[in-house]
Design a protein around this motif. Structure first.
Motif, PDB file in Angstrom:
ATOM      1  N   GLY A   1       0.782  -1.231   0.000  1.00  0.00           N
ATOM      2  CA  GLY A   1       0.000   0.000   0.000  1.00  0.00           C
ATOM      3  C   GLY A   1       0.808   1.272   0.000  1.00  0.00           C
ATOM      4  O   GLY A   1       0.318   2.320   0.430  1.00  0.00           O
ATOM      5  N   VAL A   2       2.065   1.201  -0.462  1.00  0.00           N
ATOM      6  CA  VAL A   2       2.925   2.385  -0.528  1.00  0.00           C
ATOM      7  C   VAL A   2       3.656   2.389  -1.866  1.00  0.00           C
ATOM      8  O   VAL A   2       3.793   1.343  -2.504  1.00  0.00           O
ATOM      9  CB  VAL A   2       3.949   2.415   0.632  1.00  0.00           C
ATOM     10  N   PRO A   3       4.165   3.548  -2.305  1.00  0.00           N
ATOM     11  CA  PRO A   3       4.844   3.611  -3.597  1.00  0.00           C
ATOM     12  C   PRO A   3       6.177   2.866  -3.593  1.00  0.00           C
ATOM     13  O   PRO A   3       6.834   2.730  -2.559  1.00  0.00           O
ATOM     14  CB  PRO A   3       5.071   5.119  -3.811  1.00  0.00           C
ATOM     15  N   LEU A   4       6.558   2.426  -4.767  1.00  0.00           N
ATOM     16  CA  LEU A   4       7.862   1.805  -4.981  1.00  0.00           C
ATOM     17  C   LEU A   4       8.900   2.875  -5.304  1.00  0.00           C
ATOM     18  O   LEU A   4       8.623   3.829  -6.035  1.00  0.00           O
ATOM     19  CB  LEU A   4       7.760   0.823  -6.161  1.00  0.00           C
ATOM     20  N   VAL A   5      10.100   2.720  -4.743  1.00  0.00           N
ATOM     21  CA  VAL A   5      11.229   3.605  -5.044  1.00  0.00           C
ATOM     22  C   VAL A   5      12.411   2.745  -5.465  1.00  0.00           C
ATOM     23  O   VAL A   5      12.699   1.723  -4.828  1.00  0.00           O
ATOM     24  CB  VAL A   5      11.621   4.466  -3.818  1.00  0.00           C
ATOM     25  N   ILE A   6      13.090   3.128  -6.536  1.00  0.00           N
ATOM     26  CA  ILE A   6      14.289   2.435  -6.990  1.00  0.00           C
ATOM     27  C   ILE A   6      15.508   3.273  -6.617  1.00  0.00           C
ATOM     28  O   ILE A   6      15.587   4.450  -6.965  1.00  0.00           O
ATOM     29  CB  ILE A   6      14.260   2.203  -8.516  1.00  0.00           C
ATOM     30  N   LEU A   7      16.433   2.671  -5.892  1.00  0.00           N
ATOM     31  CA  LEU A   7      17.674   3.344  -5.518  1.00  0.00           C
ATOM     32  C   LEU A   7      18.864   2.531  -6.012  1.00  0.00           C
ATOM     33  O   LEU A   7      18.818   1.300  -6.021  1.00  0.00           O
ATOM     34  CB  LEU A   7      17.789   3.495  -4.003  1.00  0.00           C
ATOM     35  N   ASN A   8      19.923   3.233  -6.401  1.00  0.00           N
ATOM     36  CA  ASN A   8      21.160   2.583  -6.809  1.00  0.00           C
ATOM     37  C   ASN A   8      22.226   2.868  -5.758  1.00  0.00           C
ATOM     38  O   ASN A   8      22.503   4.030  -5.439  1.00  0.00           O
ATOM     39  CB  ASN A   8      21.617   3.090  -8.174  1.00  0.00           C
ATOM     40  N   SER A   9      22.828   1.814  -5.233  1.00  0.00           N
ATOM     41  CA  SER A   9      23.825   1.978  -4.176  1.00  0.00           C
ATOM     42  C   SER A   9      25.106   2.641  -4.649  1.00  0.00           C
ATOM     43  O   SER A   9      25.976   2.930  -3.823  1.00  0.00           O
ATOM     44  CB  SER A   9      24.155   0.618  -3.553  1.00  0.00           C
TER      45      SER A   9
ATOM     46  N   ILE B   1      10.975   8.495   0.376  1.00  0.00           N
ATOM     47  CA  ILE B   1      12.391   8.248   0.088  1.00  0.00           C
ATOM     48  C   ILE B   1      12.746   9.007  -1.192  1.00  0.00           C
ATOM     49  O   ILE B   1      12.473   8.535  -2.297  1.00  0.00           O
ATOM     50  CB  ILE B   1      12.683   6.748  -0.106  1.00  0.00           C
ATOM     51  N   PRO B   2      13.333  10.178  -1.079  1.00  0.00           N
ATOM     52  CA  PRO B   2      13.711  10.932  -2.287  1.00  0.00           C
ATOM     53  C   PRO B   2      14.977  10.347  -2.908  1.00  0.00           C
ATOM     54  O   PRO B   2      15.760   9.657  -2.249  1.00  0.00           O
ATOM     55  CB  PRO B   2      13.974  12.336  -1.735  1.00  0.00           C
ATOM     56  N   GLN B   3      15.165  10.617  -4.190  1.00  0.00           N
ATOM     57  CA  GLN B   3      16.418  10.244  -4.821  1.00  0.00           C
ATOM     58  C   GLN B   3      17.552  11.055  -4.191  1.00  0.00           C
ATOM     59  O   GLN B   3      17.390  12.234  -3.908  1.00  0.00           O
ATOM     60  CB  GLN B   3      16.366  10.487  -6.325  1.00  0.00           C
ATOM     61  N   PRO B   4      18.689  10.447  -3.934  1.00  0.00           N
ATOM     62  CA  PRO B   4      19.771  11.163  -3.258  1.00  0.00           C
ATOM     63  C   PRO B   4      20.373  12.248  -4.140  1.00  0.00           C
ATOM     64  O   PRO B   4      20.491  12.065  -5.358  1.00  0.00           O
ATOM     65  CB  PRO B   4      20.801  10.069  -2.972  1.00  0.00           C
ATOM     66  N   PRO B   5      20.762  13.378  -3.571  1.00  0.00           N
ATOM     67  CA  PRO B   5      21.462  14.409  -4.337  1.00  0.00           C
ATOM     68  C   PRO B   5      22.859  13.915  -4.692  1.00  0.00           C
ATOM     69  O   PRO B   5      23.399  13.016  -4.042  1.00  0.00           O
ATOM     70  CB  PRO B   5      21.534  15.586  -3.363  1.00  0.00           C
ATOM     71  N   TYR B   6      23.432  14.497  -5.712  1.00  0.00           N
ATOM     72  CA  TYR B   6      24.779  14.081  -6.101  1.00  0.00           C
ATOM     73  C   TYR B   6      25.780  14.408  -4.999  1.00  0.00           C
ATOM     74  O   TYR B   6      25.756  15.488  -4.405  1.00  0.00           O
ATOM     75  CB  TYR B   6      25.230  14.760  -7.390  1.00  0.00           C
ATOM     76  N   ALA B   7      26.647  13.462  -4.731  1.00  0.00           N
ATOM     77  CA  ALA B   7      27.757  13.673  -3.802  1.00  0.00           C
ATOM     78  C   ALA B   7      28.840  12.681  -4.176  1.00  0.00           C
ATOM     79  O   ALA B   7      28.551  11.600  -4.697  1.00  0.00           O
ATOM     80  CB  ALA B   7      27.314  13.457  -2.361  1.00  0.00           C
ATOM     81  N   PRO B   8      30.108  13.019  -3.946  1.00  0.00           N
ATOM     82  CA  PRO B   8      31.172  12.063  -4.240  1.00  0.00           C
ATOM     83  C   PRO B   8      30.951  10.756  -3.478  1.00  0.00           C
ATOM     84  O   PRO B   8      30.540  10.764  -2.322  1.00  0.00           O
ATOM     85  CB  PRO B   8      32.435  12.785  -3.754  1.00  0.00           C
TER      86      PRO B   8
ATOM     87  N   ARG C   1      24.390  -1.113  -7.787  1.00  0.00           N
ATOM     88  CA  ARG C   1      23.452  -2.087  -7.220  1.00  0.00           C
ATOM     89  C   ARG C   1      22.062  -1.452  -7.136  1.00  0.00           C
ATOM     90  O   ARG C   1      21.751  -0.723  -6.187  1.00  0.00           O
ATOM     91  CB  ARG C   1      23.924  -2.515  -5.827  1.00  0.00           C
ATOM     92  N   LYS C   2      21.213  -1.733  -8.093  1.00  0.00           N
ATOM     93  CA  LYS C   2      19.845  -1.221  -8.079  1.00  0.00           C
ATOM     94  C   LYS C   2      18.962  -2.165  -7.266  1.00  0.00           C
ATOM     95  O   LYS C   2      18.992  -3.379  -7.449  1.00  0.00           O
ATOM     96  CB  LYS C   2      19.293  -1.093  -9.498  1.00  0.00           C
ATOM     97  N   ARG C   3      18.164  -1.571  -6.384  1.00  0.00           N
ATOM     98  CA  ARG C   3      17.229  -2.333  -5.576  1.00  0.00           C
ATOM     99  C   ARG C   3      15.912  -1.582  -5.448  1.00  0.00           C
ATOM    100  O   ARG C   3      15.848  -0.359  -5.620  1.00  0.00           O
ATOM    101  CB  ARG C   3      17.807  -2.604  -4.181  1.00  0.00           C
ATOM    102  N   LEU C   4      14.868  -2.337  -5.137  1.00  0.00           N
ATOM    103  CA  LEU C   4      13.520  -1.788  -4.978  1.00  0.00           C
ATOM    104  C   LEU C   4      13.227  -1.624  -3.490  1.00  0.00           C
ATOM    105  O   LEU C   4      13.523  -2.518  -2.689  1.00  0.00           O
ATOM    106  CB  LEU C   4      12.487  -2.728  -5.603  1.00  0.00           C
ATOM    107  N   TYR C   5      12.615  -0.491  -3.141  1.00  0.00           N
ATOM    108  CA  TYR C   5      12.307  -0.190  -1.743  1.00  0.00           C
ATOM    109  C   TYR C   5      10.849   0.257  -1.617  1.00  0.00           C
ATOM    110  O   TYR C   5      10.371   1.068  -2.416  1.00  0.00           O
ATOM    111  CB  TYR C   5      13.226   0.910  -1.202  1.00  0.00           C
ATOM    112  N   TRP C   6      10.200  -0.272  -0.591  1.00  0.00           N
ATOM    113  CA  TRP C   6       8.843   0.159  -0.246  1.00  0.00           C
ATOM    114  C   TRP C   6       8.872   0.601   1.215  1.00  0.00           C
ATOM    115  O   TRP C   6       9.359  -0.138   2.089  1.00  0.00           O
ATOM    116  CB  TRP C   6       7.858  -1.001  -0.384  1.00  0.00           C
TER     117      TRP C   6
END
Length: 295
Positions: A143-151, A169-176, A159-164
């Motif tokens: 009952g919540v949206p899916l978010v895809i994050l890459n480690s 969960i916002p996409q992370p800002p660019y950082a080294p 490493r792409k994974r699916l998170y509920w």
């Protein structure tokens, strides 16, 4: 649908959590980094090698065993349910995958049962990249949206994974982020097994450290130029071969640990093949830290 709830950081009491499909304790490491006074009310794991490593680092935590055999009424109250069920039924890398027709997918039902019966304030569920139909079914049940994050945002690993989760969960800002060169042990003397050497026709570059790609149709070897490793997997295959200053070899267990965000030799105490499998099946710790910071 599970509603978003206020932040834990407002004069919160100690975070109490239940760790499902705990493996070697990646969730525990991430939670401790963020919530030093957190309390694990219990965990669920049945793999004996994983339990051995988990108990070495978390002596006082209680294992409730098979998640489908847990009586929710026997659990203490907790604020966070976290876990990622078996990926083999869903993984796109598994050519024999059966999705929800695979009996191993029943572990997801156990997670949903605990979520509904225990009604924690927060939850986080993770799994591998899978077909859209299966993604949609998990989304429907949670009952919540899916978010895809890459480690790769947090580690030297692609490493792409699916998170509920029932928080944003916002996409992370660019950082080294770390590079593969940062985790490679130049003194490690491993080599690629004989079964691969006949296909490794391209010489390893003498002045680079990089992961390799193989074109299945032609067996052509290509070198990653993004300074990242492939997704860590639990076997010795092309995805775990790296070129290190003129030599092809597999990633060592210690290098795999670092790619996954674990301390060096965290998984020592079981055979190398078990270490490789357990590390691959674990959470990427730094990514989980990022996700949990959003609560």
């Amino acid at each position: 649908m599970y509603a978003y709830k206020p932040s834990l950081f407002d004069k919160r009491p100690a975070l109490r959590y239940f760790s499902a499909f705990s493996g070697i304790g990646g969730a525990e490491l991430a939670i401790k980094k963020l919530f030093n006074d957190s309390i694990c009310v219990g965990y669920s794991e049945i793999d004996q090698d994983a339990i051995k490593i988990y108990q070495k680092h978390h002596v006082r935590h209680e294992n409730y065993g098979d998640i489908n055999q847990i009586d929710p009424e026997m659990l203490p109250e907790f604020d966070l349910l976290i876990g990622g069920s078996l990926c083999q039924p869903f993984s796109l890398q598994n050519t024999n995958r059966k999705g929800f027709n695979d009996p191993r997918s029943d572990s997801f039902k156990g997670f949903v049962n605990l979520l509904k019966k225990c009604d924690p304030r927060y939850f986080l569920f993770e799994n591998v990249m899978m077909q859209e139909e299966e993604r949609n079914e998990i989304t429907r049940q949670l009952g919540v949206p899916l978010v895809i994050l890459n480690s790769q945002h947090f580690s030297a690993q692609n490493r792409k994974r699916l998170y509920w989760a029932n928080f944003r969960i916002p996409q992370p800002p660019y950082a080294p982020s770390p590079n593969l060169e940062d985790v490679i042990d130049k003194t490690f003397k491993g080599t690629a097994p004989m079964k691969f050497r006949g296909l490794l026709k391209t010489s390893a570059p003498v002045d680079r450290i990089c992961a390799i790609n193989r074109v299945k149709e032609t067996n052509e070897i290509r070198f990653r130029d993004d300074h990242k490793a492939h997704t860590v997997v639990g076997s010795l295959c092309y995805k775990t071969i790296v070129a290190v200053n003129g030599i092809y070899r597999h990633l060592s267990p210690i290098e795999r640990e670092q790619l996954q965000g674990f301390p060096i030799n965290y998984t020592a105490g079981v055979p190398a093949s078990a270490r490789e499998r357990l590390i691959a099946n674990a959470f990427q710790v730094d990514t989980i830290c990022y996700v949990l910071r959003q609560m």
